[in-house]
Design a protein around this motif. Structure first.
Motif, mmCIF file in Angstrom:
data_model
loop_
_atom_site.group_PDB
_atom_site.id
_atom_site.type_symbol
_atom_site.label_atom_id
_atom_site.label_comp_id
_atom_site.label_asym_id
_atom_site.label_seq_id
_atom_site.Cartn_x
_atom_site.Cartn_y
_atom_site.Cartn_z
ATOM 1 N N ASN A 168 140.498 -101.634 12.498
ATOM 2 C CA ASN A 168 141.061 -100.325 11.805
ATOM 3 C C ASN A 168 141.853 -99.586 12.974
ATOM 4 N N PRO A 169 142.855 -99.389 12.797
ATOM 5 C CA PRO A 169 143.434 -98.036 13.672
ATOM 6 C C PRO A 169 142.743 -96.775 13.180
ATOM 7 N N THR A 170 142.573 -95.767 14.173
ATOM 8 C CA THR A 170 141.583 -94.765 13.914
ATOM 9 C C THR A 170 142.050 -93.762 13.156
ATOM 10 N N GLY A 171 141.154 -93.512 11.854
ATOM 11 C CA GLY A 171 141.656 -92.697 10.772
ATOM 12 C C GLY A 171 142.130 -93.278 9.618
ATOM 13 N N TRP A 172 142.383 -94.789 9.706
ATOM 14 C CA TRP A 172 143.247 -95.486 8.771
ATOM 15 C C TRP A 172 142.151 -96.301 7.875
ATOM 16 N N GLU A 173 142.458 -96.621 6.451
ATOM 17 C CA GLU A 173 141.646 -97.530 5.467
ATOM 18 C C GLU A 173 142.516 -98.182 4.907
ATOM 19 N N ILE A 174 142.000 -99.432 4.671
ATOM 20 C CA ILE A 174 142.537 -100.528 3.856
ATOM 21 C C ILE A 174 142.612 -100.152 2.599
ATOM 22 N N GLN A 175 143.873 -100.269 1.836
ATOM 23 C CA GLN A 175 144.124 -100.065 0.504
ATOM 24 C C GLN A 175 144.502 -101.131 -0.620
ATOM 25 N N GLY A 176 144.882 -101.952 0.221
ATOM 26 C CA GLY A 176 145.356 -103.131 -0.669
ATOM 27 C C GLY A 176 145.874 -104.360 0.190
ATOM 28 N N THR A 177 146.603 -105.418 -0.490
ATOM 29 C CA THR A 177 147.245 -106.374 0.025
ATOM 30 C C THR A 177 148.524 -107.029 -0.663
ATOM 31 N N GLY A 178 149.370 -107.563 0.001
ATOM 32 C CA GLY A 178 150.627 -108.135 -0.707
ATOM 33 C C GLY A 178 151.727 -108.091 0.093
ATOM 34 N N ASP A 179 152.720 -109.074 -0.047
ATOM 35 C CA ASP A 179 153.916 -109.272 0.820
ATOM 36 C C ASP A 179 155.028 -108.492 0.482
ATOM 37 N N PHE A 180 154.817 -107.343 1.405
ATOM 38 C CA PHE A 180 155.719 -105.914 1.381
ATOM 39 C C PHE A 180 156.933 -106.288 1.990
#
Length: 503
Positions: A352-364
């Protein structure tokens, strides 16, 4: 290591945090030495300055709060002095941030010194860092029974906010313990007008914890959403343990919790991934298109320290894989699955980059690879790692920040234009809706949806009835029921698909 420099901006980097030692000199011709170190997670630090042969040398821990490269008022967190007869020592807990060490001699002193420094990780127990305001509070969902969290507040993380919902009028209790320095205040907050700010009279109750005594709050609260704020006094850096107690768990409450969705057995139907918080087991309900679970697919248990953060086909072999995050080491990776529930490989990913949290997945970006959606709880930014099929993030897609009061609840193509959209919920107003995205990361429209039914919370998305439209999965924390809104492409729920309660 080269000669330590004389300013914050030119400080020498300490890269070995587990056992750093250096012998150097300060004096008339070199009157300041600066070192720099970065903590990626809350850590206990221990510093010893020894070997002084003349007068006095002071060592300090500095945090450049505004990043201006100067040592301003309150930037010096801790100091200790070494003499010819005694060493300087600093033992403290610090949050994730970049800090500086300054070694400075008294007037007329010319001496060698030896600096020893270690940092030992003291990871929190929360799945993600509690935010610094109401809008970024760590959402605990419906509060039943007692839940306990170990976290940190201090100079680099000066407020922790938690959010929870009470489903009935009930007795509520709170304790804050384990303070190792000065004072920490805990407050119960009710955002009466839902504006995301703490206005006059929004703070209902407060109590302070000290090194010698705990903070306690015991009150009767009504059915509503509340917030907890944990805030340290000036100069305080400390771990704490927060315990919250709400009403007893209802009959039928389950240790099994929904973790995600995906077609795990490749029969064309959307299945539901489960984790048991008591036994650490994992598995999937194998569903049909009518909402019935017609089978169970057992899976391996969570590796120690790892939590499920999403699902999707990361290596493009047609099987649904499981995305993991390690809350202690900050690592990420995916179990590469087969269609029988066995993890047959591991795909390592960047941390994880500092301060960032995973929210979901998908082909953006619509290149056929599964990407990872991120949110920064400090800056409120959003964006996606654009991935290849080997687990490498090969690009970044910036996105707009969270609207005030809204939180990401899922991803999927809601309007069937081929682009991945983002599902949102507003915990203050109870509204739901979706950003309609293009493949460049821009939200080019808004799709309004009905608000949450009372007691129900969103658990995921997917096409449960196989009509080509993205549906929304729900769970009721009071009754333990599950079901799905069957949606059309205009954001309207046109039907309900009942499902079995949690195991």
């Amino acid at each position: 290591m080269p000669e330590p420099n004389n300013t914050l901006s030119s400080a020498d980097l300490i890269s070995n945090l587990s056992n750093f030692q250096i012998t150097d000199f300060v004096g008339s011709a070199d009157n300041l030495d600066y070192y720099r170190f970065t903590l990626n997670i809350t850590s206990h630090i221990r510093l010893i300055l020894s070997g002084i042969t003349q007068n006095t040398v002071t060592v300090s821990i500095i945090y450049d709060a505004n990043g201006n490269g100067n040592i301003d008022f309150n930037d010096t967190l801790y100091s200790s002095s070494a003499y010819t007869s005694s060493n300087a020592t600093i033992n403290q807990t610090l949050g994730a941030a970049t800090y500086f060490i300054r070694v400075s001699p008294s007037s007329g002193t010319n001496t060698n010194y030896t600096l020893n420094f270690t940092a030992t990780a003291a990871p929190p127990s929360t799945s993600s860092d509690p935010g610094n305001n109401l809008n970024t509070a760590l959402n605990l969902g419906t509060l039943y029974g007692t839940r306990t969290f170990t976290e940190f507040v201090g100079t680099a993380d000066n407020n922790d906010f938690y959010q929870f919902y009470l489903p009935i009028n009930t007795s509520f209790s709170l304790t804050l313990t384990g303070i190792t320095q000065n004072t920490v205040t805990v407050s119960v907050i009710y955002d009466a007008n839902g504006n995301g700010n703490i206005d006059f009279n929004d703070t209902l109750y407060s109590s302070s914890a000290y090194t010698s005594s705990n903070a306690t709050i015991n009150q009767t609260l009504g059915t509503a959403t509340y917030f907890i704020r944990v805030s340290p006094s000036s100069g305080t850096n400390t771990n704490y343990t927060l315990s919250l107690t709400g009403p007893p768990q209802p009959v039928g409450f389950s240790s099994w919790q929904i973790q995600g969705t995906g077609d795990f057995n490749r029969d064309g139907n959307l299945d539901i991934l489960w984790h048991n918080t008591s036994t650490n087991q994992n598995g999937a309900w194998l569903m049909n298109s009518n909402g019935a679970n017609i089978g169970w697919q057992s899976m391996a248990s969570n590796p120690t320290g790892w939590e499920i953060n999403g699902t999707g086909d990361f290596n493009r072999d047609g099987n649904v894989d499981i995305l993991w995050h390690n809350t202690s080491t900050n690592q990420n990776g995916a179990w590469l699955m087969n269609s029988n529930g066995a993890n047959i490989g591991w795909q390592s990913m960047a941390s994880n980059p500092t301060g960032w949290e995973i929210q979901g997945t998908g082909d953006f970006n619509r290149d056929g690879n599964l990407d990872i959606l991120w949110h920064n709880y400090s800056t409120n930014q959003n964006g996606a790692w654009l991935m290849n099929s080997s687990g490498a993030n090969i690009g970044w897609q910036g996105m707009a920040s969270n609207p005030t009061g809204w939180e990401i609840k899922g991803t999927g193509d809601f309007n069937r234009d081929g682009n991945l959209d983002i599902l949102w919920h507003n915990y203050s107003t109870n509204q739901n809706g979706a950003w309609l995205m293009n493949s460049g990361g821009r939200n080019i429209g808004w799709q309004s949806m009905a608000g949450n039914p009372s007691g129900w919370e969103i658990q995921g998305t997917g096409d449960f009835n196989r009509d080509g439209n993205l549906d929304i999965l729900w769970h009721n924390y009071s009754t333990n029921q599950n079901g799905a809104w069957l949606m059309n492409s205009g954001g309207v729920n046109i039907g309900w698909q009942g499902m079995s309660p949690n195991p």
